[in-house]
Structure formats: structure tokens, C-alpha cells
Design a protein around this motif. Structure first.
Motif, PDB file in Angstrom:
ATOM      1  N   VAL A 155       0.866  -1.167   0.041  1.00 58.42           N
ATOM      2  CA  VAL A 155       0.051  -0.106  -0.008  1.00 58.42           C
ATOM      3  C   VAL A 155       1.005   1.120  -0.053  1.00 58.42           C
ATOM      4  O   VAL A 155       0.569   2.281  -0.671  1.00 58.42           O
ATOM      5  CB  VAL A 155      -1.033   0.107   1.297  1.00 58.42           C
ATOM      6  N   GLU A 156       1.860   1.262   0.783  1.00 54.46           N
ATOM      7  CA  GLU A 156       2.692   2.548   0.846  1.00 54.46           C
ATOM      8  C   GLU A 156       3.487   2.612  -0.348  1.00 54.46           C
ATOM      9  O   GLU A 156       3.457   4.009  -0.735  1.00 54.46           O
ATOM     10  CB  GLU A 156       3.773   2.363   2.167  1.00 54.46           C
ATOM     11  N   LYS A 157       3.789   1.539  -1.194  1.00 57.42           N
ATOM     12  CA  LYS A 157       4.463   1.745  -2.297  1.00 57.42           C
ATOM     13  C   LYS A 157       3.380   2.167  -3.430  1.00 57.42           C
ATOM     14  O   LYS A 157       4.006   3.274  -4.303  1.00 57.42           O
ATOM     15  CB  LYS A 157       5.027   0.454  -2.712  1.00 57.42           C
ATOM     16  N   PHE A 158       2.456   1.751  -3.449  1.00 58.93           N
ATOM     17  CA  PHE A 158       1.382   2.173  -4.386  1.00 58.93           C
ATOM     18  C   PHE A 158       0.834   3.821  -4.116  1.00 58.93           C
ATOM     19  O   PHE A 158       0.882   4.383  -5.081  1.00 58.93           O
ATOM     20  CB  PHE A 158      -0.095   1.415  -4.527  1.00 58.93           C
ATOM     21  N   GLN A 159       0.861   4.059  -2.721  1.00 60.42           N
ATOM     22  CA  GLN A 159       0.657   5.347  -2.515  1.00 60.42           C
ATOM     23  C   GLN A 159       1.921   6.409  -2.974  1.00 60.42           C
ATOM     24  O   GLN A 159       1.449   7.511  -3.590  1.00 60.42           O
ATOM     25  CB  GLN A 159       0.442   5.848  -0.867  1.00 60.42           C
ATOM     26  N   GLN A 160       3.031   5.817  -2.913  1.00 58.93           N
ATOM     27  CA  GLN A 160       4.280   6.874  -3.480  1.00 58.93           C
ATOM     28  C   GLN A 160       3.959   6.813  -4.919  1.00 58.93           C
ATOM     29  O   GLN A 160       4.270   7.799  -5.379  1.00 58.93           O
ATOM     30  CB  GLN A 160       5.547   5.952  -3.124  1.00 58.93           C
ATOM     31  N   ASN A 161       3.438   5.662  -5.528  1.00 63.29           N
ATOM     32  CA  ASN A 161       3.486   5.738  -7.053  1.00 63.29           C
ATOM     33  C   ASN A 161       2.413   6.864  -7.470  1.00 63.29           C
ATOM     34  O   ASN A 161       2.393   7.337  -8.659  1.00 63.29           O
ATOM     35  CB  ASN A 161       3.334   4.466  -7.688  1.00 63.29           C
ATOM     36  N   SER A 162       1.289   6.841  -6.648  1.00 62.31           N
ATOM     37  CA  SER A 162      -0.070   7.539  -6.854  1.00 62.31           C
ATOM     38  C   SER A 162       0.628   9.125  -6.865  1.00 62.31           C
ATOM     39  O   SER A 162       0.002   9.757  -7.793  1.00 62.31           O
ATOM     40  CB  SER A 162      -0.985   7.212  -5.988  1.00 62.31           C
TER      41      SER A 162
END
Length: 185
Positions: A155-162
Motif C-alpha cells: 500500500v505504501e509503495k502504491f501510494q508513493q507511485n500515486s
């Protein structure tokens, strides 16, 4: 266990510009550094329904395996293949994208939904983007605490990519605004 999150972002650009930026974000060479997790994007098909005023498109995305480095080590793959389905409804001025991973599904299931609509407070000037993402680590369900930690890191990685994706969209919108004004950037 499934980790899910939702977020909203307001682009202070008209819907037409934001949706154009969405189509062009992967092809702009400057964005390749920012979106370095995206390796390749290919259009598989598209269909225009002129009676309904809708465009249906399917694209294949090849990305670095989602999540932290240790997830890639666990699954033994550096890349992941995803399918993005997009529906643009010109009449209602909405654009909906749904992206799902097609490879690694025995280890991880990821679904991301993004919707662009004119903002209700300023429908001709702003666009609201609603994003929902769900992540499920599958083989570790017996080890719930470990699966939960891995899901959280994903989730943290996806939020960074967002965040990176919004930066790219803003840059593309400004580029398109300048282009439509006849200003070179």
C-alpha cells in the motif's frame, strides 16, 4: 486479508485536459523517469460506440513487480503484467480506468480503479479524480501478521507511485494548456 485505500485529488484543469493527459502520460519521455515502475504500455484494442458516445480501450502494462523488494524475492519475478480497461463516456464526461494484475495472481491480487469527473463545484474548470486500490497477498493468509505487513508495504509503495502519477498528470495538464495556447514549453 485485503488492504484497501481510497483517495481523491482535484485537478484545477478542465476534464477534457485531464483525460487527455491521462492518455499521454506514459508516452511522454520526460515522465519515464518519474514513472520508472512502468516498463511498457501497449494498446490491445479499442472500440468507439458512436451511438452511446463511449470509447472502450484495453491496454497491457508491464511493470516492476509491485511492493517492496522482498516481495519480488518471494515471488521470484521482477516484472508483472497488468491489464487496464478504460471507458470514456463523452456525454456524461467521465473516464473510468480499472487495472488488474494478470501475472503473479497466485501471490498477489491488485486492483486499482480511477475515475475522472468534472468537479461539482466547478465543472468546467476542475476535475475530481477518485482512486480506489485493493491489495491482497494470497499465499501468506496462514501467516496473517506477515501478510498484513507485506500488504501494508505494498500500500505504501502504491501510494508513493500515486503521488508520482499525480505529478505527471499535473505536468501533462500544464503542457497541454500551454500547447492549446500556442506557447512552447
Amino acid at each position: 486479508m485485503v488492504k484497501a485505500y481510497a483517495q481523491e485529488h482535484i485537478y484545477k484543469h478542465p476534464w477534457e485536459r485531464v483525460t487527455s493527459a491521462s492518455w499521454r502520460k506514459f508516452s511522454d519521455p520526460e515522465n519515464k523517469r518519474t514513472l520508472s515502475h512502468i516498463l511498457e504500455v501497449d494498446t490491445l484494442n479499442h472500440k468507439l460506440d458512436t451511438e452511446a458516445g463511449k470509447l472502450f480501450t484495453t491496454r497491457a502494462l508491464t511493470i516492476h513487480t509491485p511492493g517492496p523488494w522482498f516481495v519480488r524475492k518471494i515471488v521470484g519475478q521482477e516484472i508483472c503484467h497488468c491489464v487496464e480497461s478504460t471507458v470514456v463516456d463523452a456525454r456524461s464526461r467521465s473516464m473510468q480506468l480499472t487495472t488488474r494484475n494478470m501475472s503473479l495472481e497466485k501471490f498477489i491480487e491488485v486492483e486499482e480503479k480511477i475515475r475522472y469527473d468534472p468537479h461539482p463545484d466547478n465543472p468546467n474548470g476542475w476535475t475530481i479524480c477518485k482512486q480506489e486500490t485493493s491489495i491482497k497477498i494470497k499465499p501468506l493468509s496462514a501467516l496473517a501478521s506477515m501478510a498484513e505487513k507485506i500488504e501494508q508495504r505494498c500500500v505504501e509503495k502504491f501510494q508513493q507511485n500515486s503521488v508520482k502519477g499525480r505529478e505527471v498528470m499535473e505536468r501533462m495538464c500544464k503542457y497541454l494548456e500551454a500547447e492549446s495556447s500556442g506557447i512552447s514549453v
